[in-house]
Design an enzyme around this catalytic site. Sequence first.
Site, short mmCIF file in Angstrom:
data_model
loop_
_atom_site.label_atom_id
_atom_site.label_comp_id
_atom_site.label_asym_id
_atom_site.label_seq_id
_atom_site.Cartn_x
_atom_site.Cartn_y
_atom_site.Cartn_z
N GLU A 1 -7.84 6.85 12.13
CA GLU A 1 -8.51 7.47 10.99
C GLU A 1 -10.02 7.59 11.18
OE1 GLU A 1 -6.60 5.08 7.79
OE2 GLU A 1 -5.65 6.99 7.33
N ALA A 2 -10.45 7.61 12.44
CA ALA A 2 -11.90 7.64 12.73
C ALA A 2 -12.56 8.90 12.19
CB ALA A 2 -12.14 7.51 14.22
N PHE A 3 -11.84 9.99 12.13
CA PHE A 3 -12.45 11.23 11.63
C PHE A 3 -12.23 11.44 10.13
CE2 PHE A 3 -12.60 12.36 16.16
CZ PHE A 3 -13.94 12.74 16.23
N HIS A 4 -11.67 10.45 9.47
CA HIS A 4 -11.52 10.52 8.01
C HIS A 4 -12.87 10.15 7.40
CE1 HIS A 4 -10.10 9.74 3.96
NE2 HIS A 4 -8.87 10.09 4.29
N GLU B 1 -7.89 5.49 -4.28
CA GLU B 1 -8.39 6.17 -3.09
C GLU B 1 -8.62 7.64 -3.42
OE1 GLU B 1 -5.82 6.12 0.29
OE2 GLU B 1 -5.45 3.97 0.15
N ASN C 1 0.86 -1.18 0.00
CA ASN C 1 0.00 0.00 0.00
C ASN C 1 0.90 1.22 0.00
OD1 ASN C 1 -2.79 1.06 0.20
ND2 ASN C 1 -1.93 2.11 1.98
N GLU C 2 0.72 2.06 -0.98
CA GLU C 2 1.51 3.30 -1.04
C GLU C 2 2.97 3.03 -0.69
OE1 GLU C 2 -0.57 6.23 1.33
OE2 GLU C 2 -1.89 6.67 -0.34
N TRP D 1 -5.85 14.14 8.32
CA TRP D 1 -4.40 14.20 8.56
C TRP D 1 -3.77 15.57 8.28
CZ3 TRP D 1 -3.22 15.11 3.54
CH2 TRP D 1 -3.90 14.41 2.55
C1 GLA Z 1 -3.60 6.73 2.45
C2 GLA Z 1 -3.76 5.29 2.86
C3 GLA Z 1 -5.09 4.97 3.46
C4 GLA Z 1 -5.56 6.08 4.33
C5 GLA Z 1 -5.63 7.32 3.52
C6 GLA Z 1 -6.17 8.49 4.28
O1 GLA Z 1 -3.71 6.97 1.12
O2 GLA Z 1 -3.49 4.39 1.83
O3 GLA Z 1 -4.94 3.78 4.19
O4 GLA Z 1 -4.69 6.26 5.39
O5 GLA Z 1 -4.35 7.67 3.08
O6 GLA Z 1 -6.33 9.63 3.50
#
Ligand code: GLA
Length: 655
Positions: free
Chosen positions: A326-329, A278, A118-119, A286
Amino acid sequence: MGQAGVNTVALAIFSWDRIQPTEDRWNFGWLDRIIEKLGKAGIATDLASATATAPLWLYESHPEVLPVDRYGHIVNAGSRQSWQPTSPVFKEYALRLCRRLAEHYKDNPYVTAWHMGNEYGWNNRYDYSDNALAAFRTWCEAKYGTIDALNEAWGTAFWSQHVNSFDEVLLPRHMGGDAMVNPPQQLDYERFGNDMLLDFYKAERDAIEQICPGKPFTTNFMVSTDQCVMDYAKWAGEVDFVSNDHYFHEGESHLDELACSDALMDSLALGKPWYVMEHSTSAVQWKPLNARKRAGELMRDSLAHVAMGADAICFFQWRQSKSGAEAFHSAMLPHAGADSKVFRGVCELGKALKTLSDAGLQGTELERAGTAILFSSESEWATRSETLPSMKLNHWHDVRDWYRGFLDAGLRADVVPLAYDWTDYKTIVLPTVLSLSDEDVRRIADFAKTGGTVIVGYATGLVDEYFHIGLGGYPGAGNGLLRDMLGIRSEEFNILGEEAEGEPSEISLSNGLTTRLWQNDVNVTGEHAQVLATYAGEEADEWELDGMAAVTRNPYGAGEAYFVGCDLDVADLTKLIRTYLAAPAQSQQSQANTDVLHTVRKSADAAFDFYLPRGKKEVELQGVEGEPVVLFQTERGEENGSYTVRRNGVLVVRR
Ligand code: GLA
């Protein structure tokens, strides 16, 4: 998910601890149930390799896999990507997980793609561990062959840095208060970091493919706003389809920035379909301040990605979590539940995407523009060096400014990696492409010679790929060939800024434009070179630049080359594009109405036109040909082909 029209889910990205709760226990039951439940509902799974973050037991038993920062501190577990890309121990565990997943899911019809890591690089791009040091030495040896070649490339005669053997090569670890790392060493360290993660990805991919051949692989890139984290021009060919994580940039450049990032993604897609893996339905959590999306922006941003060539629209995350970092995302299903604006917006989007798909959008490709703005990760890294005349250089932002300038001038540009083939374009722009190899310069000069238009920005071609300055005058890359093409030569840079108290903070140009950061003292050397603008006025005089060339044009072979010798803001770039580049751009895709982003996606059977207002104002469109497919916050006028597209609205018509 059914209600929202979801048909693909990326699953288990951070679930290693659930799959392997302890070193010798494996638990696939929960994942099997979810995949089956989704599959039976017609929802495909893009299954993670799940290696992005290891379980805590692994860090407990093998703390040696944790990355080390430049100060020598161990980077602790508890967040994401807490592992060294060069750790053989971590690799063994990660590949074991990949193989177990591949064995377990190889025949599962609902698993339609593999989502690797992931990323890559997000949190472990810069590792200064001993494993990294050993790997860096090996990498340097493979690159340079002999230690003499490395000494030459790194210019080690300076500051007593001569290296006697590859065993003496150092990582750019913290060196005390002096942050000035030798630039070629730093640049190689950036390349090395990219290559180590790419190798890691390939090892994971190959481990799965051996057991489970034939399924497509992807990994989510990070191209947006302020970042292009890895050298994705090198990654794109290693995935079966590219995907990107794009997070919006608040303010008036919101849509333009999205389009610019996507323009690069569409080039990286290499003509194949690509995913927005995403983005957000509303706010992220963040940033220091996290703006929500306004009514319609969820749909508008999603369809803007489609307008720019994306073939799948996914969000982080499905359900907004109740706990965790990330609850507030924002999410597709928010804390408030299904009875919410966001979820209704998500359902509306599901319908719009289905409508587009039914109308035949799949298989269409974004129509290319006539101009390519060239992007180079290496120059992006190089501009971050703390040894440059100005620390305000930013290649990626200059790409975006030029991109916006073209839109404001009624033209669309593509964004193409420097390393790719851009010879079919009519015009190329090189904004702060700081580093150019001899070979790059040869390609650029050949392009001009054979009829192309080349625009060279103020801090382009100052160094080669080893960060060596091209001598004899700026811009010196290509042994003088870049200067020849431009018909100019510059001796000094004039840097303005708040550091210089009591000095002018801007300088005017004879054609009314203004420069604020960086001015080259341009001397015209080409017999036929024309001066299009000079520095002019009191401030210019104060800096001994009055009357000196600032913007020039030089005929070169069958084409021509412009030098924009100073920084300009978007409004001034727009004026420059309108004044001088309208002619070569005439045959390029143009958009008469600059308040609107207009793109076309085409296949052999159909063409889809997308119209999206760029600003806050509603826009009136006349003479639009084709049948409307999506009218979001859009009204049809009385006259055939006339529409009013309101703020954050989208019109899609099919021809
Ligand atoms: C990244 C991650 C996700 C999440 C998002 C939040 O792109 O891959 O898991 O943390 O950011 O914006």
